[in-house]
Enzyme design. Structure first.
Site, PDB file in Angstrom:
ATOM      1  N   GLY A 240       0.821  -1.196   0.000  1.00  0.00           N
ATOM      2  CA  GLY A 240       0.000   0.000   0.000  1.00  0.00           C
ATOM      3  C   GLY A 240       0.859   1.251   0.000  1.00  0.00           C
ATOM      4  O   GLY A 240       2.051   1.209   0.304  1.00  0.00           O
ATOM      5  N   CYS A 241       0.254   2.370  -0.341  1.00  0.00           N
ATOM      6  CA  CYS A 241       1.007   3.621  -0.435  1.00  0.00           C
ATOM      7  C   CYS A 241       1.509   4.068   0.934  1.00  0.00           C
ATOM      8  O   CYS A 241       2.700   4.340   1.105  1.00  0.00           O
ATOM      9  CB  CYS A 241       0.162   4.704  -1.096  1.00  0.00           C
TER      10      CYS A 241
END
Lengths: 345, 345, 345, 345
Positions: free
Chosen positions: A148-149
């Protein structure tokens, strides 16, 4: 090489398209969409028209897993957990940009995502694709869960200090800020320009589904890891994440001591750049690139270290990290097809 | 009533001008400037021209302290420490918006501001103008040090929990974010639009001169208070501050327990609004107003509370808080002349 | 091939650096600066550090014209008129991004730029580098005047209709809008974020120095060309220009008639893209790319055509057009080293 | 006085609420909504909570027209044409902020709005509420059509030159630019932050429904008026409109000649401010205020005049102009309840 993108019309998919069309090793690129099959990608995004057009194809897992070398899933949560089982076991390798395959424990997934988890057998064969910490496993993987970011920014900032057990594991506070593109392309009241311009907002306090993803990796590094405090904010800008991270140090490390450890650890990793003492990165430093830039400082007054980690959420936080993973997976040079200079100004 | 503004052409000064020209109790408003004396305020700011023009006057402390009822100093650090001694002891009351008179200890001022401190006798007779916590002293004051923008947001968020000694005093982390107007109107590389738009930056990590101001007040509330960790960030917007505050709680307070304490404490203070459980303010909620809006939540997993406090840095963080102080000082209704509704969108 | 950039630390220079470091035909790239000679480019711009550093060299025209193959001048007005005469006549070809060599008539330059013009002999041997209209001359040139940002957008939009003499030459109105990076990197009150965010400004009405540059080319296309009305506005964004152009048509052309002419003219020019009837480009459609996108419509009610032309002012309006010119000059493929897909979102 | 707002939850309605709650002549303010009746306005907009809450009431035209003194309609196109007939003929006066009652010719409405027009009898008794040109009629009106945002900016800029017949009526080009709030609060792909930030867009070229509204008034001023060219653009900001207007002059007027006419005409109108020669307003000059600021210049080279007119689209372009109309309608001072100073920065 033949690559496919499922969910090409979302923000992550667009970036993948942009990177893969100029990647020297990709010969054919096929775009898939269940909702817009039959339409042409370039009719939806006029501005991405170069020569020829790409028709969005309906999903055909049987053919895909046989004909393609690599399949990127840039789909919303809940899609990959159903789709990936049909794509594995053939010729194709799968790189999933969604959160569906990142958490090893299905219960944790269910609790934070409020969705049906992927089959446990699939989770078992999935490799977490954080190249700076997991390179060897990635090179041998068949299914990759692209991080995920927020976790990418947080974990690259936390890695050396947590894995080195230099700090109190119960003291971690991550105050993260993201540009609006992280919310995806579907319009809603929060992404409305008139609401979000000249505004700074906090959301999902202690409830963001990226929290267990960070904690899972922390536990890998240090079995004593404890739950973390993790806040997410919306910045009135399109791209970029900054994670400002606070930890209490175990010993009297100086700023330079820690910087030395970071510099030395990331020396062999071309996409992490550690700033010198007294300097901190801003999000524009990595705009449009695959870099994660890190700065840190120890506060003598509190024995806490403040670590600043920035990425472009659509690049190192999604599409370009997926390409970096593909490069490792197929034995290409790690930087192949990735822009080496951020855009400025 | 006769009011004067020194430094009217800065951002804080402009907001003071705007508020005081529509304040029912101000009869004459005189603007002073040492560098631009002789010019007309409305020639510099065409858009602020209504009827008639205000000529910027040179400073004449002797006359000012005799003729004016209240003098606002909206000057850069280092001016007020020299000027205020010449303005006190006459008829006029002084409200200083700069940081010069906020710190009681001259050594602390010198260390953080790198400037000559004000005379100790002046510091002794100065009242810290945070109306929600210091109302009675303000009503009797002759010199008021108007709080800094970050300290206003941080202290209003920290007050009930620190004064109530509900948290570990060594655990405070304040992650603060501000719009660009906080940097003042002088152009520099950091305030250049092309650099700052689509950018999120951290600055003065552990070095911001507002840190000792927060700590001084924390010590008032709890003599056990310890140094805090305090980060400041620049948001690509013009106005607004959010302080996201983290503390470890001493006991098993629920979110609702704490909200009850906040609501009850701030009940009699019209400019602090406490959100209900599950709701958090954003900076636009207070845009152009004197409000400080607060939300909070306790994380059961970490026993930490996250407190979110937002203000408009030029209003509650500067000009409108100064007018609020003036209202208290002269016995007017606390809300007189202050806009009661923020601008939206 | 050996390339040099003079003025590498400005916005145009940074983009040149970014493009040329990844251009397959450039072997060595040398950066020059008279004011910052001795410093390292990557120390000024941390974020542009990949491997190794580029030391800014002092100007040595004698050596440069001998050793380099191509020299880019990304310098403020007034520099190139003095410097270029010392750089010509040797081995190196010169591409000037400033306005100094664009106007053939020295008096016109003096009148609009308020500076000493370049020697007439130099102006005579300079080729105006608008590749879509001047390709053959560019291929044989030794000195190229790279067009201004506004003229590039305006001329590519006006070309087919003016050269085809389809409109009243006295009727041209160009309403142009630019992002803030067009004002350069020096901070000033107009580029201050707090002034320019949430603001739309007009400047240099009828006085912009790009007006004679447009008019000179219009006269090339149609000797009957008349002075034009030309307005420039500042948009609160960093990059992008839109020229909205209005002309009165001579005959009853339909929208489709005109689009056919544009499409047919630009067919062989990969960097101009003409939209279909009913569609208009926005500036983000060309962000970070060398494209000029054009849309148009004829208003039956007024017999006026509205032409919309967009570019990225730092790319097609400066750096990437310079690289396009270099490609033509040295016989490379026109698109070599230029990104083919704009950044979105 | 008793006032009601229908459609209070839209952007125009929110501004009306803000202005009317602090208007000295309004005693009770009732909010109506057909879709959200029963809910509390302050529960939808937490940040607008001062004391007490306003419950949104269902529409009851019979009661409204009897009990209220003034009714503001801040409703989408198509609502007022049905609703207003039920609200007239009683005690209440009606101020309609939508476009439904502005065009005298029902066919023109139908053509441009693609909706059923209001009854002709209602259109006949409706007064167009542009106070600077129609004051006497407004003072006696019972139904007021509050002008559109673009027409307000365009007409105040065009008035003196068109009514004075100083220009060629076939030569008018209006290039208009608006902030995003003009598109209303419903989220859609165009108002998505990630699409619109760092973007400048053109829309509805020659098709905007405000075109006939401008033309109708031009015909009032000069029966020879011709169709105009009118473009609308979206600026990445929330508030503000600039209309840049181009006309060919009949005679050799100088800039000063024209400015004299404008200054003299608008002298008695406190909300139009004419800039001196060489100065032009920007949209921030009127932010949050009821002003229209105007600058102009004559180009000797083309005999065209460029007129720049700016307003805040939600204020003079909607809510504050409606309050100005109410003031005239009820004999209050024209400026009552309207902020006299714009917000800066």
């Amino acid at each position: 090489m033949k690559a496919g993108i499922v969910g090409a019309t979302g923000y992550g998919g667009i970036e993948l398209f942009r990177l893969l069309t100029s990647h020297s090793q990709i010969d054919t690129l096929t775009l898939y969409s269940s909702s817009q099959a039959g339409e042409y990608f370039e009719d939806i995004y006029n501005q991405l028209h170069v020569e020829g057009k790409h028709q969005l194809k309906d999903l055909n897992p049987e053919a895909m897993k046989k004909d393609l070398d690599v399949i990127f899933l840039a789909t919303p949560a809940g899609v990959s957990s159903n789709l990936t089982p049909k794509l594995v076991g053939g010729h194709a390798k799968v790189i999933d940009l969604s959160g569906d395959l990142r958490l090893k424990d299905p219960n944790t997934y269910e609790k934070w995502y409020k969705k049906e988890p992927a089959p446990e057998s699939l989770l078992d064969q999935t490799t977490y694709g954080l190249p700076e910490w997991n390179k060897e496993a990635i090179e041998k993987a068949s299914v990759i869960a692209n991080p995920g970011c927020y976790p990418t920014a947080a974990l690259l900032g936390l890695g050396p200090v947590v894995e080195g057990q230099l700090a109190n594991p119960a003291s971690i506070v991550v105050d993260a800020k993201s540009g609006v593109s992280g919310a995806g392309k579907n319009p809603n009241p929060i992404t409305h320009f008139a609401h979000t311009q000249e505004n700074f907002q906090i959301y999902k306090v202690n409830k963001h589904q990226h929290i267990p993803e960070v904690e899972q990796q922390l536990k890998q590094w240090n079995p004593e890891a404890k739950p973390i405090t993790f806040s997410t904010h919306l910045v009135p800008m399109t791209r970029g994440i900054m994670a400002t991270i606070y930890l209490s140090l175990n010993e009297d490390f100086s700023t330079q001591d820690l910087l030395d450890r970071y510099t030395s650890y990331y020396e062999s990793h071309p996409f992490v750049r550690v700033r010198e003492e007294g300097e901190f990165p801003c999000t524009k430093d990595v705009y449009g690139s695959n870099y994660c830039d890190i700065g840190l400082t120890v506060d003598e007054r509190t024995r806490r270290v403040t670590i600043v980690s920035v990425i472009d959420n659509l690049m190192k936080g999604a599409a370009s990290q997926a390409v970096q993973n593909m490069n490792l997976l197929f034995g290409y040079e790690e930087r192949e097809g990735l822009p080496l200079l951020p855009t400025y100004p």
